[in-house]
Design a protein around this motif. Structure first.
Motif, PDB file in Angstrom:
ATOM      1  N   ARG A 154      34.527  28.977  38.303  1.00 47.47           N
ATOM      2  CA  ARG A 154      35.114  30.272  37.997  1.00 47.47           C
ATOM      3  C   ARG A 154      36.563  30.353  38.460  1.00 47.47           C
ATOM      4  O   ARG A 154      36.972  29.701  39.415  1.00 47.47           O
ATOM      5  CB  ARG A 154      34.309  31.393  38.673  1.00 47.47           C
ATOM      6  N   VAL A 155      37.305  31.210  37.781  1.00 46.45           N
ATOM      7  CA  VAL A 155      38.673  31.524  38.193  1.00 46.45           C
ATOM      8  C   VAL A 155      38.808  33.039  38.216  1.00 46.45           C
ATOM      9  O   VAL A 155      38.373  33.714  37.284  1.00 46.45           O
ATOM     10  CB  VAL A 155      39.708  30.880  37.237  1.00 46.45           C
ATOM     11  N   ASN A 156      39.376  33.566  39.277  1.00 45.36           N
ATOM     12  CA  ASN A 156      39.565  35.002  39.422  1.00 45.36           C
ATOM     13  C   ASN A 156      40.952  35.371  38.890  1.00 45.36           C
ATOM     14  O   ASN A 156      41.963  35.159  39.554  1.00 45.36           O
ATOM     15  CB  ASN A 156      39.423  35.416  40.890  1.00 45.36           C
ATOM     16  N   HIS A 157      40.984  35.945  37.704  1.00 46.27           N
ATOM     17  CA  HIS A 157      42.265  36.248  37.074  1.00 46.27           C
ATOM     18  C   HIS A 157      42.990  37.411  37.735  1.00 46.27           C
ATOM     19  O   HIS A 157      44.165  37.652  37.435  1.00 46.27           O
ATOM     20  CB  HIS A 157      42.053  36.541  35.587  1.00 46.27           C
ATOM     21  N   GLN A 158      42.308  38.138  38.616  1.00 42.51           N
ATOM     22  CA  GLN A 158      43.000  39.167  39.364  1.00 42.51           C
ATOM     23  C   GLN A 158      43.888  38.569  40.448  1.00 42.51           C
ATOM     24  O   GLN A 158      44.772  39.244  40.981  1.00 42.51           O
ATOM     25  CB  GLN A 158      41.992  40.123  39.998  1.00 42.51           C
ATOM     26  N   VAL A 159      43.641  37.278  40.736  1.00 38.52           N
ATOM     27  CA  VAL A 159      44.372  36.602  41.803  1.00 38.52           C
ATOM     28  C   VAL A 159      45.245  35.470  41.272  1.00 38.52           C
ATOM     29  O   VAL A 159      46.377  35.264  41.723  1.00 38.52           O
ATOM     30  CB  VAL A 159      43.388  36.034  42.859  1.00 38.52           C
ATOM     31  N   GLU A 160      44.735  34.740  40.269  1.00 42.25           N
ATOM     32  CA  GLU A 160      45.421  33.526  39.824  1.00 42.25           C
ATOM     33  C   GLU A 160      45.040  33.181  38.395  1.00 42.25           C
ATOM     34  O   GLU A 160      44.037  33.667  37.859  1.00 42.25           O
ATOM     35  CB  GLU A 160      45.040  32.360  40.751  1.00 42.25           C
ATOM     36  N   TYR A 161      45.856  32.361  37.749  1.00 45.76           N
ATOM     37  CA  TYR A 161      45.551  31.859  36.409  1.00 45.76           C
ATOM     38  C   TYR A 161      44.686  30.610  36.473  1.00 45.76           C
ATOM     39  O   TYR A 161      43.887  30.348  35.581  1.00 45.76           O
ATOM     40  CB  TYR A 161      46.844  31.535  35.646  1.00 45.76           C
ATOM     41  N   CYS A 162      44.867  29.838  37.553  1.00 42.64           N
ATOM     42  CA  CYS A 162      44.119  28.587  37.731  1.00 42.64           C
ATOM     43  C   CYS A 162      43.682  28.495  39.179  1.00 42.64           C
ATOM     44  O   CYS A 162      44.492  28.716  40.094  1.00 42.64           O
ATOM     45  CB  CYS A 162      44.994  27.395  37.351  1.00 42.64           C
ATOM     46  N   ALA A 163      42.391  28.216  39.417  1.00 40.30           N
ATOM     47  CA  ALA A 163      41.868  28.137  40.780  1.00 40.30           C
ATOM     48  C   ALA A 163      42.403  26.890  41.482  1.00 40.30           C
ATOM     49  O   ALA A 163      42.896  25.953  40.847  1.00 40.30           O
ATOM     50  CB  ALA A 163      40.350  28.124  40.752  1.00 40.30           C
ATOM     51  N   ASP A 164      42.268  26.873  42.790  1.00 42.63           N
ATOM     52  CA  ASP A 164      42.764  25.742  43.575  1.00 42.63           C
ATOM     53  C   ASP A 164      42.062  24.438  43.205  1.00 42.63           C
ATOM     54  O   ASP A 164      42.649  23.353  43.320  1.00 42.63           O
ATOM     55  CB  ASP A 164      42.571  26.013  45.076  1.00 42.63           C
ATOM     56  N   ASP A 165      40.811  24.537  42.748  1.00 45.59           N
ATOM     57  CA  ASP A 165      40.076  23.325  42.359  1.00 45.59           C
ATOM     58  C   ASP A 165      40.334  22.937  40.902  1.00 45.59           C
ATOM     59  O   ASP A 165      39.700  22.021  40.371  1.00 45.59           O
ATOM     60  CB  ASP A 165      38.575  23.507  42.582  1.00 45.59           C
ATOM     61  N   GLY A 166      41.262  23.654  40.235  1.00 45.08           N
ATOM     62  CA  GLY A 166      41.613  23.337  38.850  1.00 45.08           C
ATOM     63  C   GLY A 166      40.841  24.111  37.808  1.00 45.08           C
ATOM     64  O   GLY A 166      41.108  23.979  36.612  1.00 45.08           O
TER      65      GLY A 166
END
Length: 249
Positions: A154-166
């Motif tokens: 999952r990626v949280n779009h409220q925080v980032e476009y791409c998660a730290d794990d890609g």
């Protein structure tokens, strides 16, 4: 005229409106409208609905839900609340299987829902995503059940476009970018009754964007020639129309 219509349709990167098609073909608007919809119907009828595999991205976007604010600020309502939503608001749900690194996607499938919900997402994933696939989705709770069945990232779009794990669903977002441009720049409005056809058209154009005009013309021609007589558009202007939307839930 039919071949000319397919040629014009193939050449349009973001889709072509019935009004533009009628002008280019020098035919009535009604004729162009039915022609364009018959082509979309053929693309829908002949699309590959085998299960997606590998890395699969999912996302949903809403259409036909805009509520015009009242003139005076004191009269405006909170348009985020369910009681103020339009009953015709629909969710276009997309699933895209990734190709190799930097190569985009292999295939895109689209579906129409009333809203992005857990039951609908679980149903579609079970039918169209192979076991063992890696699923990428955003933070919406509609995707929570997928963790029990797939390696879900999952990626949280409220925080980032791409998660730290890609983890990201950028290819799904890419589809909606083209879909929105087709909506605002060409069609201006999608009717709910045939929204599934419009969404699938955008998916077809996104998947085959590297096709030459000649290749796309040939592919669409084969699909149209192999389609049966349209039950939705023969006699459309005489009242022979689809009676209900095609919704997942």
């Amino acid at each position: 005229m039919y071949l000319a219509a397919i040629a014009l349709y193939s050449n349009a990167v973001k889709g072509i409106s019935a009004l533009q098609l009628s002008r280019d073909l020098d035919v009535q608007y009604k004729t162009a409208f039915v022609l364009a919809h018959k082509i979309r119907e053929s693309l829908m009828t002949k699309r590959d609905e085998s299960a997606l595999a590998g890395e699969v991205e999912m996302d949903g976007a809403y259409v036909n839900g805009h509520i015009r604010p009242a003139n005076k600020k004191a009269d405006r309502v909170d348009r985020r609340l369910a009681e103020h939503q339009k009953p015709g608001k629909r969710c276009v749900f997309v699933m895209r299987s990734r190709a190799g690194e930097g190569e985009g996607t292999n295939r895109t499938l689209t579906f129409i829902m009333k809203n992005e919900n857990q039951a609908g997402v679980k149903q579609l994933a079970g039918r169209f995503v192979k076991k063992g696939s890696v699923v990428f989705a955003d933070e919406a709770n509609a995707y929570d059940p997928l963790h029990a069945y797939y390696d879900t990232r999952r990626v949280n779009h409220q925080v980032e476009y791409c998660a730290d794990d890609g983890a990201n669903n950028n290819q799904a977002e890419s589809f909606f970018s083209r879909f929105r441009r087709m909506q605002y720049g060409q069609m201006h409005r999608f009717g709910n009754l045939y929204l599934d056809h419009y969404a699938n058209e955008a998916a077809y154009r996104e998947d085959n964007r590297r096709m030459s005009n000649g290749e796309m013309f040939g592919d669409i021609l084969v699909k149209c020639a192999g389609s049966k007589t349209s039950r939705d558009f023969c006699g459309y202007w005489q009242g022979n129309r689809r009676l209900a939307e095609r919704l997942v839930n």
